[in-house]
Design a protein around this motif. Sequence first.
Motif, PDB file in Angstrom:
ATOM      1  N   ASP A  11      40.497  34.877   1.762  1.00 33.59           N
ATOM      2  CA  ASP A  11      41.495  35.840   2.229  1.00 33.59           C
ATOM      3  C   ASP A  11      42.199  35.325   3.492  1.00 33.59           C
ATOM      4  N   LEU A  12      41.390  34.737   4.405  1.00 33.75           N
ATOM      5  CA  LEU A  12      41.989  34.175   5.628  1.00 33.75           C
ATOM      6  C   LEU A  12      43.002  33.085   5.271  1.00 33.75           C
ATOM      7  N   ALA A  13      42.641  32.230   4.299  1.00 34.57           N
ATOM      8  CA  ALA A  13      43.527  31.122   3.911  1.00 34.57           C
ATOM      9  C   ALA A  13      44.810  31.651   3.275  1.00 34.57           C
ATOM     10  N   ARG A  14      44.701  32.760   2.553  1.00 33.34           N
ATOM     11  CA  ARG A  14      45.920  33.366   1.983  1.00 33.34           C
ATOM     12  C   ARG A  14      46.846  33.798   3.109  1.00 33.34           C
ATOM     13  N   ARG A  15      46.237  34.341   4.175  1.00 33.41           N
ATOM     14  CA  ARG A  15      47.067  34.874   5.261  1.00 33.41           C
ATOM     15  C   ARG A  15      47.433  33.822   6.305  1.00 33.41           C
ATOM     16  N   TYR A  16      46.676  32.702   6.325  1.00 35.44           N
ATOM     17  CA  TYR A  16      46.983  31.602   7.252  1.00 35.44           C
ATOM     18  C   TYR A  16      46.921  30.286   6.442  1.00 35.44           C
ATOM     19  N   PRO A  17      48.032  29.918   5.778  1.00 37.71           N
ATOM     20  CA  PRO A  17      48.033  28.804   4.823  1.00 37.71           C
ATOM     21  C   PRO A  17      47.468  27.461   5.331  1.00 37.71           C
ATOM     22  N   VAL A  29      39.234  25.320   2.391  1.00 39.88           N
ATOM     23  CA  VAL A  29      38.382  26.366   1.789  1.00 39.88           C
ATOM     24  C   VAL A  29      37.959  25.937   0.394  1.00 39.88           C
ATOM     25  N   PHE A  30      36.667  26.088   0.110  1.00 39.18           N
ATOM     26  CA  PHE A  30      36.164  25.762  -1.238  1.00 39.18           C
ATOM     27  C   PHE A  30      35.169  26.837  -1.666  1.00 39.18           C
ATOM     28  N   ILE A  31      34.827  26.815  -2.947  1.00 44.38           N
ATOM     29  CA  ILE A  31      33.847  27.780  -3.461  1.00 44.38           C
ATOM     30  C   ILE A  31      32.482  27.090  -3.468  1.00 44.38           C
ATOM     31  N   ASN A  32      31.497  27.691  -2.805  1.00 47.11           N
ATOM     32  CA  ASN A  32      30.172  27.050  -2.708  1.00 47.11           C
ATOM     33  C   ASN A  32      29.287  27.410  -3.911  1.00 47.11           C
ATOM     34  N   HIS A  33      28.027  26.920  -3.874  1.00 46.87           N
ATOM     35  CA  HIS A  33      27.154  27.089  -5.037  1.00 46.87           C
ATOM     36  C   HIS A  33      26.822  28.553  -5.349  1.00 46.87           C
ATOM     37  N   ALA A  46      38.706  21.547   9.874  1.00 46.54           N
ATOM     38  CA  ALA A  46      38.417  22.859   9.263  1.00 46.54           C
ATOM     39  C   ALA A  46      38.074  23.876  10.350  1.00 46.54           C
ATOM     40  N   GLN A  47      37.230  23.445  11.322  1.00 39.03           N
ATOM     41  CA  GLN A  47      36.869  24.339  12.440  1.00 39.03           C
ATOM     42  C   GLN A  47      38.103  24.780  13.220  1.00 39.03           C
ATOM     43  N   LYS A  48      38.985  23.800  13.464  1.00 36.00           N
ATOM     44  CA  LYS A  48      40.176  24.117  14.259  1.00 36.00           C
ATOM     45  C   LYS A  48      41.086  25.097  13.539  1.00 36.00           C
ATOM     46  N   ARG A  49      41.277  24.857  12.213  1.00 34.06           N
ATOM     47  CA  ARG A  49      42.142  25.771  11.459  1.00 34.06           C
ATOM     48  C   ARG A  49      41.536  27.174  11.428  1.00 34.06           C
ATOM     49  N   LEU A  90      42.441  33.629  15.634  1.00 35.47           N
ATOM     50  CA  LEU A  90      43.212  34.020  16.824  1.00 35.47           C
ATOM     51  C   LEU A  90      44.581  34.560  16.437  1.00 35.47           C
ATOM     52  N   ARG A  91      45.204  33.914  15.454  1.00 39.42           N
ATOM     53  CA  ARG A  91      46.542  34.339  15.034  1.00 39.42           C
ATOM     54  C   ARG A  91      46.484  35.703  14.347  1.00 39.42           C
ATOM     55  N   LEU A  92      45.580  35.802  13.347  1.00 38.10           N
ATOM     56  CA  LEU A  92      45.593  37.010  12.506  1.00 38.10           C
ATOM     57  C   LEU A  92      44.998  38.219  13.209  1.00 38.10           C
ATOM     58  N   ASP A  93      43.954  37.994  14.015  1.00 37.06           N
ATOM     59  CA  ASP A  93      43.276  39.149  14.618  1.00 37.06           C
ATOM     60  C   ASP A  93      43.771  39.472  16.025  1.00 37.06           C
ATOM     61  N   TYR A  94      44.342  38.487  16.730  1.00 38.28           N
ATOM     62  CA  TYR A  94      44.738  38.749  18.119  1.00 38.28           C
ATOM     63  C   TYR A  94      46.193  38.365  18.415  1.00 38.28           C
ATOM     64  N   GLY A  95      46.919  37.894  17.389  1.00 38.21           N
ATOM     65  CA  GLY A  95      48.328  37.526  17.583  1.00 38.21           C
ATOM     66  C   GLY A  95      48.503  36.361  18.540  1.00 38.21           C
ATOM     67  N   LEU A  96      47.472  35.502  18.671  1.00 37.92           N
ATOM     68  CA  LEU A  96      47.560  34.380  19.613  1.00 37.92           C
ATOM     69  C   LEU A  96      47.802  33.072  18.858  1.00 37.92           C
ATOM     70  N   SER A  97      48.590  32.203  19.491  1.00 43.02           N
ATOM     71  CA  SER A  97      48.874  30.923  18.861  1.00 43.02           C
ATOM     72  C   SER A  97      48.462  29.813  19.842  1.00 43.02           C
ATOM     73  N   LEU A  98      47.596  28.912  19.394  1.00 45.20           N
ATOM     74  CA  LEU A  98      47.019  27.917  20.316  1.00 45.20           C
ATOM     75  C   LEU A  98      47.212  26.489  19.837  1.00 45.20           C
ATOM     76  N   THR A  99      47.409  25.565  20.790  1.00 47.32           N
ATOM     77  CA  THR A  99      47.378  24.147  20.440  1.00 47.32           C
ATOM     78  C   THR A  99      46.059  23.595  20.958  1.00 47.32           C
ATOM     79  N   LEU A 100      45.237  23.087  20.051  1.00 42.00           N
ATOM     80  CA  LEU A 100      43.920  22.589  20.446  1.00 42.00           C
ATOM     81  C   LEU A 100      43.874  21.066  20.311  1.00 42.00           C
TER      82      LEU A 100
END
Length: 364
Positions: free
Chosen positions: A15-21, A27-31, A44-47, A53-63
């Motif tokens: 769902d997160l990937a749908r909302r943050y492409p 994202v993969f399907i596990n066992h 993956a961690q950074k994305r 941050l983007r979806l839940d707090y409206g924040l945009s960050l460069t890491l």
Amino acid sequence: MHPRNPYNKPPDFADLARRYPPLRPHVFINHTGSSAIDFKSLPAQKRLTEALLRLDYGLSLTLPDDRLCPPVPNRLNYVLWLQDIVKSNCGSATVRGLDIGTGASAIYPLLACGIEHTWNFVATDIDERSVQFAKQNVSKNSMDSRIAVERVQVDGPILQLLHTSLMDFDFTMCNPPFYSSAEDVSRSADFKEFGPNAVCSGAEVEMITPGGETNFVARIFLESLQLKTKCRWYTSMLGKMSSIPELVSLFREHSVDNYAITEFVQGQTRRWAIGWSFQDARLPDTLARFSNQALQNMMPSRNTLHHVFLGARSAEILASALRNVLTLINGVTIASSATPAIYDHSSAMLHQENHRLLISLFVS
Ligand code: SAH
């Protein structure tokens, strides 16, 4: 996990990937048939951090790739604890915080200001690269009027900015470098944890400080002895439980008994936070103590009494009856406003059906 932390179960990565492409390729399907990401992959961690941050707090960050990628749920635990402290103890219209070692992300001030619209920060770091990124991240989110990022000197006082500021502060916070050396890093449970389960992109300046976190927080404490009530609560996160007894011994050596310890548990990661204050007001036990057999002697004394008053018709009647009884005690003064502070049902600090009454007693 803080009770108000919304990340108390694993996110729905699909769902997160749908909302943050940008998260989609990771994202993969596990066992077990659930959507997952590989925590050993830094991109993956950074994305994921960006997505939350983007979806839940409206924040945009460069890491940047060569600095820590802050996990949002873990950072949020500390912000929520501070929010409880501020609510229970401070009460100024504008809340002022100092974030010591803000890092490239400036995660704490951004997250906290995103949640609390009356909060302002000064954020410091010794690392020029992190300061540059932190400034960019603050500007990118139009927070320049509320968050000032300052570079400080490695050998100067950590609380220098409190000394020079004309304003008082409500709290200081810090996620210090935990370790004293590279060997200390490799010995730590976290390093083992980063091995099989996740990666850590932390630079040396973010992970290592002379004497480790105990020495760093002890420096802050010793400096705070000069500043006293210039700040209401001095706090720091801790990566090692063994730092707690060392710091509490230092507090006791200096007769500082108004302090608080808490624990943050997020998945397999455990962190602690410690705070101290030179003001009279104490924090309720729920914020200042946590249950841990090995650390019972380290906890500050209890100050919260739970008692169910059956038959009390209203909180006001109960408050005035209590006040009448308490004033009969010699040497006790009661600090409570004409209308006592009552936390209603929506407060996270309330655990019973009943109203909670806050009366502070001072023994002269
Ligand atoms: N707050 C960020 C970064 C924490 S890493 C986060 O939670 O992700 C610790 C940070 O403390 C690093 O950025 C490091 O450069 C900084 N630091 C180390 N010594 C410092 C000092 N004396 N004063 C201020 N910052 C310091």
